[in-house]
Design a protein around this motif. Structure first.
Motif, PDB file in Angstrom:
ATOM      1  N   VAL A  43       0.848  -1.202   0.000  1.00  0.00           N
ATOM      2  CA  VAL A  43       0.000   0.000   0.000  1.00  0.00           C
ATOM      3  C   VAL A  43       0.876   1.242   0.000  1.00  0.00           C
ATOM      4  CG1 VAL A  43      -1.771   1.306   1.245  1.00  0.00           C
ATOM      5  CG2 VAL A  43      -1.876  -1.201   1.202  1.00  0.00           C
ATOM      6  N   MET A  44       1.885   1.268   0.861  1.00  0.00           N
ATOM      7  CA  MET A  44       2.786   2.413   0.938  1.00  0.00           C
ATOM      8  C   MET A  44       3.470   2.667  -0.406  1.00  0.00           C
ATOM      9  SD  MET A  44       4.315   1.326   4.665  1.00  0.00           S
ATOM     10  CE  MET A  44       5.895   2.129   4.413  1.00  0.00           C
ATOM     11  N   ASP A  45       3.958   1.598  -1.015  1.00  0.00           N
ATOM     12  CA  ASP A  45       4.658   1.742  -2.295  1.00  0.00           C
ATOM     13  C   ASP A  45       3.727   2.246  -3.396  1.00  0.00           C
ATOM     14  OD1 ASP A  45       7.203   0.873  -1.454  1.00  0.00           O
ATOM     15  OD2 ASP A  45       6.607  -1.228  -1.635  1.00  0.00           O
TER      16      ASP A  45
ATOM     17  N   GLN B 213      -0.722   4.686  -7.600  1.00  0.00           N
ATOM     18  CA  GLN B 213      -1.461   3.544  -8.149  1.00  0.00           C
ATOM     19  C   GLN B 213      -2.491   3.101  -7.100  1.00  0.00           C
ATOM     20  OE1 GLN B 213       1.085   0.505  -9.916  1.00  0.00           O
ATOM     21  NE2 GLN B 213       2.627   2.048 -10.428  1.00  0.00           N
ATOM     22  N   GLN B 214      -3.570   3.883  -7.008  1.00  0.00           N
ATOM     23  CA  GLN B 214      -4.512   3.711  -5.916  1.00  0.00           C
ATOM     24  C   GLN B 214      -5.268   2.389  -5.957  1.00  0.00           C
ATOM     25  OE1 GLN B 214      -4.990   7.640  -7.390  1.00  0.00           O
ATOM     26  NE2 GLN B 214      -6.338   8.092  -5.666  1.00  0.00           N
ATOM     27  N   ASP B 215      -5.599   1.897  -7.141  1.00  0.00           N
ATOM     28  CA  ASP B 215      -6.348   0.647  -7.223  1.00  0.00           C
ATOM     29  C   ASP B 215      -5.529  -0.520  -6.669  1.00  0.00           C
ATOM     30  OD1 ASP B 215      -8.505   1.948  -8.292  1.00  0.00           O
ATOM     31  OD2 ASP B 215      -8.052   1.404 -10.375  1.00  0.00           O
ATOM     32  N   ARG B 216      -4.259  -0.566  -7.013  1.00  0.00           N
ATOM     33  CA  ARG B 216      -3.408  -1.635  -6.499  1.00  0.00           C
ATOM     34  C   ARG B 216      -3.213  -1.483  -4.994  1.00  0.00           C
ATOM     35  NH1 ARG B 216       1.426  -2.854 -10.759  1.00  0.00           N
ATOM     36  NH2 ARG B 216       1.357  -4.852  -9.662  1.00  0.00           N
ATOM     37  N   ALA B 217      -3.082  -0.252  -4.537  1.00  0.00           N
ATOM     38  CA  ALA B 217      -2.941  -0.017  -3.098  1.00  0.00           C
ATOM     39  C   ALA B 217      -4.191  -0.478  -2.358  1.00  0.00           C
ATOM     40  CB  ALA B 217      -2.681   1.467  -2.843  1.00  0.00           C
TER      41      ALA B 217
ATOM     42  N   GLY C  91      -0.995   6.779   3.044  1.00  0.00           N
ATOM     43  CA  GLY C  91      -1.596   7.705   2.090  1.00  0.00           C
ATOM     44  C   GLY C  91      -3.092   7.882   2.277  1.00  0.00           C
ATOM     45  N   ALA C  92      -3.537   7.971   3.526  1.00  0.00           N
ATOM     46  CA  ALA C  92      -4.958   8.187   3.837  1.00  0.00           C
ATOM     47  C   ALA C  92      -5.853   7.045   3.353  1.00  0.00           C
ATOM     48  CB  ALA C  92      -5.446   9.527   3.289  1.00  0.00           C
ATOM     49  N   MET C  93      -5.267   5.886   3.079  1.00  0.00           N
ATOM     50  CA  MET C  93      -6.056   4.741   2.629  1.00  0.00           C
ATOM     51  C   MET C  93      -7.002   4.227   3.719  1.00  0.00           C
ATOM     52  SD  MET C  93      -6.455   3.133  -0.185  1.00  0.00           S
ATOM     53  CE  MET C  93      -5.955   3.329  -1.877  1.00  0.00           C
TER      54      MET C  93
ATOM     55  N   GLU D  85      -6.924  15.791  -6.398  1.00  0.00           N
ATOM     56  CA  GLU D  85      -6.590  14.365  -6.284  1.00  0.00           C
ATOM     57  C   GLU D  85      -6.860  13.848  -4.874  1.00  0.00           C
ATOM     58  OE1 GLU D  85      -2.978  13.741  -9.547  1.00  0.00           O
ATOM     59  OE2 GLU D  85      -2.530  14.592  -7.567  1.00  0.00           O
ATOM     60  N   ILE D  86      -6.507  14.644  -3.885  1.00  0.00           N
ATOM     61  CA  ILE D  86      -6.753  14.242  -2.494  1.00  0.00           C
ATOM     62  C   ILE D  86      -8.254  14.171  -2.220  1.00  0.00           C
ATOM     63  CG2 ILE D  86      -6.413  14.862  -0.066  1.00  0.00           C
ATOM     64  CD1 ILE D  86      -3.805  16.261  -0.931  1.00  0.00           C
ATOM     65  N   ALA D  87      -8.992  15.157  -2.719  1.00  0.00           N
ATOM     66  CA  ALA D  87     -10.443  15.189  -2.517  1.00  0.00           C
ATOM     67  C   ALA D  87     -11.107  13.967  -3.145  1.00  0.00           C
ATOM     68  CB  ALA D  87     -11.023  16.475  -3.105  1.00  0.00           C
ATOM     69  N   GLU D  88     -10.708  13.615  -4.344  1.00  0.00           N
ATOM     70  CA  GLU D  88     -11.300  12.449  -5.010  1.00  0.00           C
ATOM     71  C   GLU D  88     -10.926  11.154  -4.293  1.00  0.00           C
ATOM     72  OE1 GLU D  88      -9.935  12.734  -9.016  1.00  0.00           O
ATOM     73  OE2 GLU D  88     -11.223  14.455  -9.509  1.00  0.00           O
ATOM     74  N   HIS D  89      -9.699  11.075  -3.812  1.00  0.00           N
ATOM     75  CA  HIS D  89      -9.239   9.880  -3.096  1.00  0.00           C
ATOM     76  C   HIS D  89     -10.065   9.652  -1.828  1.00  0.00           C
ATOM     77  CE1 HIS D  89      -6.751   6.967  -1.122  1.00  0.00           C
ATOM     78  NE2 HIS D  89      -6.184   7.821  -0.297  1.00  0.00           N
ATOM     79  N   LEU D  90     -10.333  10.720  -1.092  1.00  0.00           N
ATOM     80  CA  LEU D  90     -11.041  10.603   0.192  1.00  0.00           C
ATOM     81  C   LEU D  90     -12.549  10.830   0.071  1.00  0.00           C
ATOM     82  CD1 LEU D  90      -8.467  12.412   2.494  1.00  0.00           C
ATOM     83  CD2 LEU D  90      -9.073  10.002   2.529  1.00  0.00           C
TER      84      LEU D  90
END
Length: 403
Positions: free
Chosen positions: A262-264, A270-274, A302-304, A366-371
């Motif tokens: 996840v960190m890598d 590469q959010q889907d793989r994380a 990464g806020a996952m 990007e951060i907004a979409e991720h969270l």
């Protein structure tokens, strides 16, 4: 004539890293060194410190338990980590072990990895001076990390010193003892983001001598070391190879390897793989409540956790955050003085996670979409983090993050 050297000048003079100089100063190993603000002034005539543990250990007959064939007995070296139990049956796996050191050390591991540091420290403490090599090294590692979460920093430092002393003592011992000592010392240093000990052998020299579960965890530590050097693709490659070659059978190493992935992958955007690796780690950990690793790695994920775990498992997420606050406070009290790196300690976990992404050049959108939050909320959180840290721009956040 100049009376004092800066950290940089001392590092150049002695041929070591600036982090190593910080470590020497923080441990009081340079007579006359003075703290000035966040830096150190080092007497110009100071000599490079030797290792006090070497003097203490040289000539000392360190007891080492061996098998009839003359090899080191790994039975009591992190036995739970080296057990391929079915998720959901962790405690049963511990109870099935032979009574005595093996079961006791495994129980200390179970308590630690399930976020119960008080019980972990209590279970490990009787074996800190055990003549059994595996039990002693395991007890020191568990005791060190449990005491970080208990804010017992002197006890944590004591156990870490014992790990490093074991590595020094292993220099003239049989290869399997050196492998065991290197394994725990490697884990102790890398996971605290500290410089490796000068006696540390190359990982490739001790990995083949470890049993499969411990080898899997050592590969996680090696991947973590590469991550700290920002070699994310190389780190991810080691993780994927380890998991494909049997590490998935060992739940505790598997959890840590998936979190490393996840960190890598978040570092490579590469959010889907994380996300896939995070959910796999969660499937392995949740049945036995093995949540410690998620709390330890919170700031690096990464806020996952906020994006994936919090919405669906809010109660478990709260537990993880409690673990994060306890562990990270102790972690910083060891890491920051010994490295001179002032990792932030006054941000909320959400502020820290978002600041990490911002420091890694993620855009507000990007951060907004991720969270799945608004861009204005992201801006507010980043602004609050910068206000607390007294920095003017996102670039300046980097010095306070785990980068």
């Amino acid at each position: 004539m100049k009376n004092y050297l800066s950290i940089r000048e001392a590092a150049e003079k002695w041929g070591v890293s600036e982090r190593r100089i910080n470590q020497y100063c923080a441990e009081g190993r340079i007579p006359g060194a003075q703290r000035i603000g966040k830096a150190w002034a080092i007497p110009a005539d100071a000599e490079k410190p030797g290792d006090p543990r070497r003097t203490r250990q040289e000539g000392k007959n360190v007891p080492v338990q061996t098998t009839p064939e003359g090899l080191i007995d790994h039975t009591n070296l992190m036995p739970l980590m080296n057990t391929a139990f079915t998720p959901g049956y962790c405690r049963e796996a511990v109870e099935a072990m032979v009574p005595g050191p093996q079961r006791d050390i495994a129980l200390a591991e179970y308590y630690y990895f399930s976020g119960r540091p008080e019980e972990a420290a209590k279970a490990a403490e009787p074996y800190l001076t055990s003549p059994d090599m595996g039990a002693r090294l395991s007890a020191c590692l568990s005791y060190a990390y449990a005491n970080l979460s208990l804010a017992e920093i002197s006890r944590a430092r004591f156990a870490l010193r014992e790990l490093n002393a074991s590595l020094v003592a292993a220099g003239k011992q049989v290869p399997h003892f050196r492998a065991a000592a290197a394994f725990v010392a490697f884990a102790g240093s890398v996971l605290l983001h500290l410089p490796l000990q000068e006696e540390m052998p190359e990982a490739e020299s001790f990995l083949p001598l470890l049993p499969p579960g411990l080898r899997a965890f050592a590969l996680y530590v090696q991947a973590h070391y590469l991550y700290l050097k920002q070699e994310y693709a190389h780190s991810a490659g080691i993780v994927e190879a380890a998991l494909s070659m049997g590490a998935s059978s060992y739940p505790i190493p598997a959890i840590y390897l998936h979190l490393m992935a996840v960190m890598d992958y978040m570092s490579m955007k590469q959010q889907d793989r994380a996300r896939s690796h995070l959910l796999t780690a969660w499937e392995v950990a949740r049945p036995d409540d093995l949540l410690e690793g998620f709390g330890e790695h919170h700031g690096l994920l990464g806020a996952m956790l906020e994006a994936v775990i919090k919405p669906k498992w809010p109660e478990e997420f709260k537990r993880i955050i409690d673990i994060t606050y306890r562990f990270s406070s102790g972690w910083r009290r060891v890491h920051n003085p010994m490295t001179g790196h002032d990792v932030a300690d006054d941000l909320t976990t959400t502020e820290f996670a978002i600041a990490m992404l911002a420091a890694r050049d993620w855009t507000t959108q990007e951060i907004a979409e991720h969270l799945k939050i608004s861009a204005n909320t992201v801006k507010t959180l980043i602004s609050e983090a910068m206000r607390k840290l007294n920095v003017k721009n996102r670039k300046d956040l980097k010095q306070y993050m785990l980068l």
